[in-house]
Design a protein around this motif. Structure first.
Motif, PDB file in Angstrom:
ATOM      1  N   PHE B 135       0.894  -1.106   0.006  1.00 28.29           N
ATOM      2  CA  PHE B 135       0.154   0.008  -0.103  1.00 28.29           C
ATOM      3  C   PHE B 135       0.985   1.300  -0.037  1.00 28.29           C
ATOM      4  N   ASP B 136       0.958   2.100  -1.074  1.00 23.47           N
ATOM      5  CA  ASP B 136       1.371   3.197  -1.332  1.00 23.47           C
ATOM      6  C   ASP B 136       0.422   4.337  -0.691  1.00 23.47           C
ATOM      7  N   ARG B 137       0.597   4.648   0.464  1.00 19.34           N
ATOM      8  CA  ARG B 137      -0.660   5.252   1.335  1.00 19.34           C
ATOM      9  C   ARG B 137      -1.355   4.185   1.692  1.00 19.34           C
ATOM     10  N   SER B 138      -2.768   4.514   2.517  1.00 19.53           N
ATOM     11  CA  SER B 138      -3.348   3.376   2.696  1.00 19.53           C
ATOM     12  C   SER B 138      -4.577   3.956   3.405  1.00 19.53           C
ATOM     13  N   HIS B 139      -5.241   3.106   4.245  1.00 19.80           N
ATOM     14  CA  HIS B 139      -6.439   3.779   5.112  1.00 19.80           C
ATOM     15  C   HIS B 139      -5.971   4.527   6.339  1.00 19.80           C
ATOM     16  N   TYR B 140      -4.649   4.824   6.505  1.00 15.15           N
ATOM     17  CA  TYR B 140      -4.495   5.730   7.350  1.00 15.15           C
ATOM     18  C   TYR B 140      -4.555   7.377   6.991  1.00 15.15           C
ATOM     19  N   GLU B 141      -4.602   7.599   5.631  1.00 17.13           N
ATOM     20  CA  GLU B 141      -4.920   8.509   5.122  1.00 17.13           C
ATOM     21  C   GLU B 141      -6.010   9.092   5.623  1.00 17.13           C
ATOM     22  N   ASP B 142      -7.110   8.277   6.174  1.00 18.89           N
ATOM     23  CA  ASP B 142      -8.398   8.594   6.579  1.00 18.89           C
ATOM     24  C   ASP B 142      -8.290   9.142   7.907  1.00 18.89           C
ATOM     25  N   VAL B 143      -7.289   9.052   8.753  1.00 13.18           N
ATOM     26  CA  VAL B 143      -6.980   9.863   9.850  1.00 13.18           C
ATOM     27  C   VAL B 143      -5.731  10.704   9.886  1.00 13.18           C
ATOM     28  N   LEU B 144      -5.239  10.949   8.666  1.00  9.61           N
ATOM     29  CA  LEU B 144      -4.370  12.056   8.557  1.00  9.61           C
ATOM     30  C   LEU B 144      -4.719  13.183   7.870  1.00  9.61           C
ATOM     31  N   VAL B 145      -4.518  13.103   6.411  1.00 12.23           N
ATOM     32  CA  VAL B 145      -4.859  14.410   5.734  1.00 12.23           C
ATOM     33  C   VAL B 145      -6.372  14.537   6.047  1.00 12.23           C
ATOM     34  N   GLN B 146      -7.413  13.732   6.622  1.00 11.27           N
ATOM     35  CA  GLN B 146      -8.543  13.969   6.761  1.00 11.27           C
ATOM     36  C   GLN B 146      -8.800  14.696   8.189  1.00 11.27           C
ATOM     37  N   ARG B 147      -7.838  14.481   8.950  1.00 10.12           N
ATOM     38  CA  ARG B 147      -7.942  14.992  10.194  1.00 10.12           C
ATOM     39  C   ARG B 147      -7.446  16.360  10.154  1.00 10.12           C
ATOM     40  N   VAL B 148      -6.164  16.524   9.515  1.00  5.75           N
ATOM     41  CA  VAL B 148      -5.638  17.704   9.147  1.00  5.75           C
ATOM     42  C   VAL B 148      -6.391  18.787   8.588  1.00  5.75           C
ATOM     43  N   ASP B 149      -7.027  18.190   7.562  1.00  2.00           N
ATOM     44  CA  ASP B 149      -7.773  19.324   6.616  1.00  2.00           C
ATOM     45  C   ASP B 149      -9.257  19.197   7.072  1.00  2.00           C
ATOM     46  N   SER B 150      -9.406  18.542   8.343  1.00  2.68           N
ATOM     47  CA  SER B 150     -11.149  18.327   8.686  1.00  2.68           C
ATOM     48  C   SER B 150     -12.107  18.123   7.513  1.00  2.68           C
ATOM     49  N   LEU B 151     -11.563  17.113   6.955  1.00  2.31           N
ATOM     50  CA  LEU B 151     -12.449  16.477   5.717  1.00  2.31           C
ATOM     51  C   LEU B 151     -13.642  15.380   6.245  1.00  2.31           C
ATOM     52  N   ALA B 152     -13.495  15.230   7.460  1.00  5.24           N
ATOM     53  CA  ALA B 152     -14.653  14.227   8.223  1.00  5.24           C
ATOM     54  C   ALA B 152     -14.773  14.951   9.455  1.00  5.24           C
ATOM     55  N   PRO B 153     -16.026  14.665  10.025  1.00  4.20           N
ATOM     56  CA  PRO B 153     -16.127  15.140  11.185  1.00  4.20           C
ATOM     57  C   PRO B 153     -15.359  14.626  12.319  1.00  4.20           C
ATOM     58  N   ALA B 154     -15.158  15.159  13.482  1.00  4.23           N
ATOM     59  CA  ALA B 154     -14.164  14.939  14.472  1.00  4.23           C
ATOM     60  C   ALA B 154     -14.654  13.306  15.053  1.00  4.23           C
ATOM     61  N   LYS B 217       2.154  22.526   6.528  1.00  2.00           N
ATOM     62  CA  LYS B 217       1.154  22.155   7.583  1.00  2.00           C
ATOM     63  C   LYS B 217       1.992  21.051   8.440  1.00  2.00           C
ATOM     64  N   TRP B 218       3.310  21.236   8.428  1.00  2.00           N
ATOM     65  CA  TRP B 218       4.145  19.903   8.893  1.00  2.00           C
ATOM     66  C   TRP B 218       3.652  19.546  10.354  1.00  2.00           C
ATOM     67  N   ASP B 219       3.641  20.818  11.172  1.00  2.00           N
ATOM     68  CA  ASP B 219       3.340  20.470  12.520  1.00  2.00           C
ATOM     69  C   ASP B 219       2.078  19.727  12.866  1.00  2.00           C
ATOM     70  N   ALA B 220       1.040  20.202  12.115  1.00  2.00           N
ATOM     71  CA  ALA B 220      -0.274  19.314  12.146  1.00  2.00           C
ATOM     72  C   ALA B 220      -0.133  18.072  11.638  1.00  2.00           C
ATOM     73  N   TYR B 221       0.603  17.767  10.588  1.00  2.00           N
ATOM     74  CA  TYR B 221       0.771  16.334  10.294  1.00  2.00           C
ATOM     75  C   TYR B 221       1.475  15.235  11.220  1.00  2.00           C
ATOM     76  N   MET B 222       2.529  16.173  11.977  1.00  2.00           N
ATOM     77  CA  MET B 222       3.443  15.288  12.835  1.00  2.00           C
ATOM     78  C   MET B 222       2.413  15.046  14.038  1.00  2.00           C
ATOM     79  N   ASP B 223       1.543  15.867  14.372  1.00  2.00           N
ATOM     80  CA  ASP B 223       0.476  15.640  15.335  1.00  2.00           C
ATOM     81  C   ASP B 223      -0.596  14.521  15.156  1.00  2.00           C
ATOM     82  N   ALA B 224      -1.019  14.507  13.771  1.00  2.00           N
ATOM     83  CA  ALA B 224      -1.737  13.429  13.369  1.00  2.00           C
ATOM     84  C   ALA B 224      -1.135  12.007  13.095  1.00  2.00           C
ATOM     85  N   TYR B 225       0.089  12.144  12.582  1.00  2.00           N
ATOM     86  CA  TYR B 225       1.038  10.723  12.707  1.00  2.00           C
ATOM     87  C   TYR B 225       1.208  10.239  14.247  1.00  2.00           C
ATOM     88  N   SER B 226       1.471  11.313  15.064  1.00  2.00           N
ATOM     89  CA  SER B 226       1.619  10.791  16.437  1.00  2.00           C
ATOM     90  C   SER B 226       0.366  10.086  17.148  1.00  2.00           C
TER      91      SER B 226
END
Lengths: 289, 289
Positions: B135-154, B217-226
């Motif tokens: 998997f080049d990226r994966s289901h984790y995008e759904d809690v990474l970019v989607q979290r950082v950019d608020s693409l889904a409700p919290a 948005k580096w810091d926000a991504y680091m938070d989301a990854y953490s």
């Protein structure tokens, strides 16, 4: 590539228009192979052509990133059991970047597949823009095993030759380069390879008792191949007969057919679709820590 | 593999239980890399491990031929743009037999994908028995970019951590070995790689202006990854943090994680499911010409 290598291999291997008799080709021949070269092994092939293949494939891959009209390449591998379809994928396609490759191995059709026209399952596995697709067996099985074993009515088999020609013409017209290879092995070589699979426990998994049933219908398969290569040897998607008794030659030849197909696309690198200076400034403004 | 290489790399790279802070790892480190070895280049890696990787992968592939319960391996590659997901596939997965590999690159979800639960498109791309899936990226995008950019409700994002753990547990219990890697690059290295893409016309196609938006948005991504690595670091499917500033180390490390995962399966060769002597006799009876 050495300067001694042929300028173009494809014309040496492609079938001439008119009736094709596959039994008339020598499976042990090495057409186009430079006379002054040593017998090729895998490492030689790699060091000779991998950088070139890599460059050409990356250009195709790059072209497909943002352009749904980018070209595609489709390699169709046909041949009897042990002819080397798997070995070709492993050694030739294995030199390419796996991100740009789509391989599909066509097995006995499932019930769902049988419920559709024979080309339905094939359409679903076509390469996308920028990809090199590889068919390990293909829609030709529908005029080969299905003909030999009478798995479809004669008039349906007859219909399929025309349907295949229309299908392939449509593929070519919509930007797919189709490279069709019949891997031509001799009966003696096939017998030898089947024997090896039974003598080495690491190869048992490659052996299927059904392969002997197929091998025993050799003449019927040669007839079916001859008809298929005669009927579906169109100008836009011609057949190549690749001598396949020598694995190193088979790998060398198919690698060069692919290189020629990719090279004919004559692809440059996609231009920047953004303002270079502005983007450089944006990147330079990013913090480093 | 040299005898000096670590017996097991995975414990050195996997996250400990408890809170994970991805900014606490050194992207330039080389944990487990033998001190007496020269800096690795691609050819060294190949000659060192390709035969072993090849053997292990072929055993897995063989196991899957006739057994729908055969194991599978799934490599999940996550990381910011330029972290080296594509390079890993090219150099590490490129050493494997492409017939046994299934790669999927997860892009921005399509309308059809968005109409389903976030795991729907992931299920469809899982490796089949005997395959190594990537998997080049994966289901984790759904809690990474989607979290950082608020693409889904919290609360939906919150639900997904549990859903991912249940999904991965089910995968493991049904015979898939899951190897999750976060490719950890530094801001300075990312800036350098983005710059290179703008300075070389052969690399323009890899550059996307949106990458700078993400980088900013580096810091926000680091938070989301953490958070993701903390919440989804299960015993059965732990996360590995792979230092990725040095490409040769990244390739070496992921190759070894794959070798360990394949080796742990401890696969022999499938036994003959047919009567060996009878089949040998049948093959010997085939005509040669």
């Amino acid at each position: 590539m050495s300067k001694k290598e042929p300028k173009s291999l494809s014309p040496l291997l492609r079938c001439q228009a008119g009736p094709v008799d596959v039994t008339g080709f020598d499976p042990g021949a090495t057409p186009g192979y430079p006379k002054d070269k040593q017998k090729e092994d895998g490492d030689d092939l790699r060091s000779d052509v991998e950088p070139l293949l890599d460059d050409l494939q990356e250009r195709l891959f790059a072209a497909g990133i943002d352009d749904s009209n980018a070209p595609r390449v489709l390699l169709v591998l046909q041949g009897l059991d042990t002819a080397g379809k798997g070995g070709t994928i492993r050694h030739v396609i294995g030199m390419m970047d796996p991100q740009g490759v789509h391989i599909h191995s066509f097995k006995r059709p499932t019930d769902e597949e049988l419920a559709h026209d024979f080309l339905w399952r094939v359409e679903r596995e076509l390469p996308r823009p920028g990809q090199v697709g590889i068919f390990d067996r293909s829609h030709y099985e529908d005029v080969l095993v299905q003909r030999v074993d009478s798995l479809a009515p004669a008039d349906e088999i007859e219909r399929r030759y025309g349907a295949i020609n229309e299908f392939e013409t449509r593929l070519v017209e919509s930007g797919t380069r189709v490279v069709k290879c019949f891997l031509n092995i001799s009966r003696a070589e096939q017998k030898q390879r089947l024997t090896e699979r039974l003598e080495n426990p690491e190869k048992y998994y490659k052996y299927n008792p059904g392969d002997v049933d197929v091998a025993s219908k050799w003449d019927a398969y040669m007839d079916a191949y001859s008809v298929a290569l005669t009927r579906c040897n169109s100008e836009v998607a011609p057949w190549h007969v690749v001598p396949a008794d020598k694995k190193w030659y088979r790998n060398w030849a198919i690698t060069h057919l692919l290189i020629e197909a990719l090279g004919d696309l004559d692809l440059g690198w996609p231009p920047a679709e953004f303002d270079l200076d502005a983007e450089l400034a944006r990147v330079q403004a990013l913090p480093e820590g």
